[in-house]
Write a protein that holds these residues in place. Sequence first.
Motif, PDB file in Angstrom:
ATOM      1  N   ASP A 129    -106.698 -42.863  44.480  1.00 26.70           N
ATOM      2  CA  ASP A 129    -107.696 -43.507  45.341  1.00 26.70           C
ATOM      3  C   ASP A 129    -108.245 -42.534  46.385  1.00 26.70           C
ATOM      4  O   ASP A 129    -108.223 -42.778  47.578  1.00 26.70           O
ATOM      5  N   VAL A 130    -108.762 -41.421  45.927  1.00 28.78           N
ATOM      6  CA  VAL A 130    -109.282 -40.382  46.822  1.00 28.78           C
ATOM      7  C   VAL A 130    -110.481 -40.896  47.614  1.00 28.78           C
ATOM      8  O   VAL A 130    -110.591 -40.645  48.822  1.00 28.78           O
TER       9      VAL A 130
ATOM     10  N   ILE B 271    -106.902 -26.577  54.245  1.00 28.34           N
ATOM     11  CA  ILE B 271    -106.321 -26.919  52.952  1.00 28.34           C
ATOM     12  C   ILE B 271    -104.952 -26.260  52.838  1.00 28.34           C
ATOM     13  O   ILE B 271    -104.840 -25.034  52.925  1.00 28.34           O
ATOM     14  N   ASN B 272    -103.935 -27.088  52.666  1.00 34.18           N
ATOM     15  CA  ASN B 272    -102.540 -26.677  52.517  1.00 34.18           C
ATOM     16  C   ASN B 272    -102.019 -25.838  53.675  1.00 34.18           C
ATOM     17  O   ASN B 272    -101.096 -25.041  53.506  1.00 34.18           O
TER      18      ASN B 272
ATOM     19  N   TYR C 264    -113.124 -31.059  46.569  1.00 34.87           N
ATOM     20  CA  TYR C 264    -113.921 -32.294  46.562  1.00 34.87           C
ATOM     21  C   TYR C 264    -113.770 -33.021  47.895  1.00 34.87           C
ATOM     22  O   TYR C 264    -114.756 -33.407  48.524  1.00 34.87           O
ATOM     23  N   ILE C 265    -112.532 -33.178  48.349  1.00 34.53           N
ATOM     24  CA  ILE C 265    -112.269 -33.884  49.601  1.00 34.53           C
ATOM     25  C   ILE C 265    -112.853 -33.124  50.783  1.00 34.53           C
ATOM     26  O   ILE C 265    -113.468 -33.714  51.665  1.00 34.53           O
ATOM     27  N   SER C 266    -112.687 -31.814  50.792  1.00 32.26           N
ATOM     28  CA  SER C 266    -113.173 -31.033  51.934  1.00 32.26           C
ATOM     29  C   SER C 266    -114.693 -31.113  52.074  1.00 32.26           C
ATOM     30  O   SER C 266    -115.224 -31.065  53.179  1.00 32.26           O
TER      31      SER C 266
ATOM     32  N   ALA D 275    -111.172 -31.984  63.362  1.00 32.50           N
ATOM     33  CA  ALA D 275    -110.487 -31.227  62.313  1.00 32.50           C
ATOM     34  C   ALA D 275    -109.697 -32.176  61.418  1.00 32.50           C
ATOM     35  O   ALA D 275    -109.353 -33.278  61.814  1.00 32.50           O
ATOM     36  N   SER D 276    -109.428 -31.707  60.209  1.00 31.66           N
ATOM     37  CA  SER D 276    -108.639 -32.499  59.268  1.00 31.66           C
ATOM     38  C   SER D 276    -107.866 -31.547  58.366  1.00 31.66           C
ATOM     39  O   SER D 276    -108.157 -30.354  58.316  1.00 31.66           O
ATOM     40  N   GLY D 277    -106.896 -32.099  57.663  1.00 34.71           N
ATOM     41  CA  GLY D 277    -106.106 -31.286  56.753  1.00 34.71           C
ATOM     42  C   GLY D 277    -105.911 -31.996  55.426  1.00 34.71           C
ATOM     43  O   GLY D 277    -105.766 -33.212  55.387  1.00 34.71           O
ATOM     44  N   VAL D 278    -105.929 -31.226  54.353  1.00 34.34           N
ATOM     45  CA  VAL D 278    -105.721 -31.747  53.010  1.00 34.34           C
ATOM     46  C   VAL D 278    -104.553 -30.976  52.408  1.00 34.34           C
ATOM     47  O   VAL D 278    -104.568 -29.749  52.384  1.00 34.34           O
ATOM     48  N   PHE D 279    -103.550 -31.706  51.946  1.00 40.60           N
ATOM     49  CA  PHE D 279    -102.393 -31.081  51.315  1.00 40.60           C
ATOM     50  C   PHE D 279    -102.288 -31.596  49.886  1.00 40.60           C
ATOM     51  O   PHE D 279    -102.105 -32.794  49.661  1.00 40.60           O
ATOM     52  N   THR D 280    -102.440 -30.709  48.923  1.00 41.98           N
ATOM     53  CA  THR D 280    -102.387 -31.087  47.509  1.00 41.98           C
ATOM     54  C   THR D 280    -102.125 -29.856  46.655  1.00 41.98           C
ATOM     55  O   THR D 280    -102.393 -28.730  47.083  1.00 41.98           O
ATOM     56  N   LYS D 281    -101.636 -30.087  45.454  1.00 41.01           N
ATOM     57  CA  LYS D 281    -101.466 -29.008  44.482  1.00 41.01           C
ATOM     58  C   LYS D 281    -102.724 -28.806  43.652  1.00 41.01           C
ATOM     59  O   LYS D 281    -102.868 -27.812  42.964  1.00 41.01           O
ATOM     60  N   ASP D 282    -103.649 -29.758  43.712  1.00 43.10           N
ATOM     61  CA  ASP D 282    -104.862 -29.763  42.893  1.00 43.10           C
ATOM     62  C   ASP D 282    -106.034 -29.186  43.699  1.00 43.10           C
ATOM     63  O   ASP D 282    -106.615 -29.863  44.535  1.00 43.10           O
ATOM     64  N   ILE D 283    -106.386 -27.930  43.458  1.00 43.08           N
ATOM     65  CA  ILE D 283    -107.429 -27.277  44.250  1.00 43.08           C
ATOM     66  C   ILE D 283    -108.788 -27.936  44.044  1.00 43.08           C
ATOM     67  O   ILE D 283    -109.601 -28.002  44.981  1.00 43.08           O
TER      68      ILE D 283
END
Length: 90
Positions: free
Chosen positions: A22-23, A63-64, A51-53, A38-46
């Motif tokens: 549910d991105v 990112i990460n 896309y989120i950024s 500011a925000s942060g995205v933590f994922t293994k899927d670049i």
Amino acid sequence: MYIAQEESFGPVMVISKFKNGDVDGVLRRANTTEYGLASGVFTKDISKALYISEKLEAGTVFINTYNKTDVAAPFGGFKQSGFGKDLGKF
């Protein structure tokens, strides 16, 4: 929650759970606030991270990692956060 809606300066990190895949729901929640410094995205899927950024309404998207930047990098916020970018008027 109050902490997820306010712009806290502090060391504060809000971590929210979401249903798998549910991105777009997460993006709606993140972009519904009045602030966007500011925000942060933590994922293994670049691909997902990129896309989120692109969709997040935030001046900086990490990112990460978080709060790792260069003084020469553009800086500023969206909405009620900050005063534009790169020391500009807006």
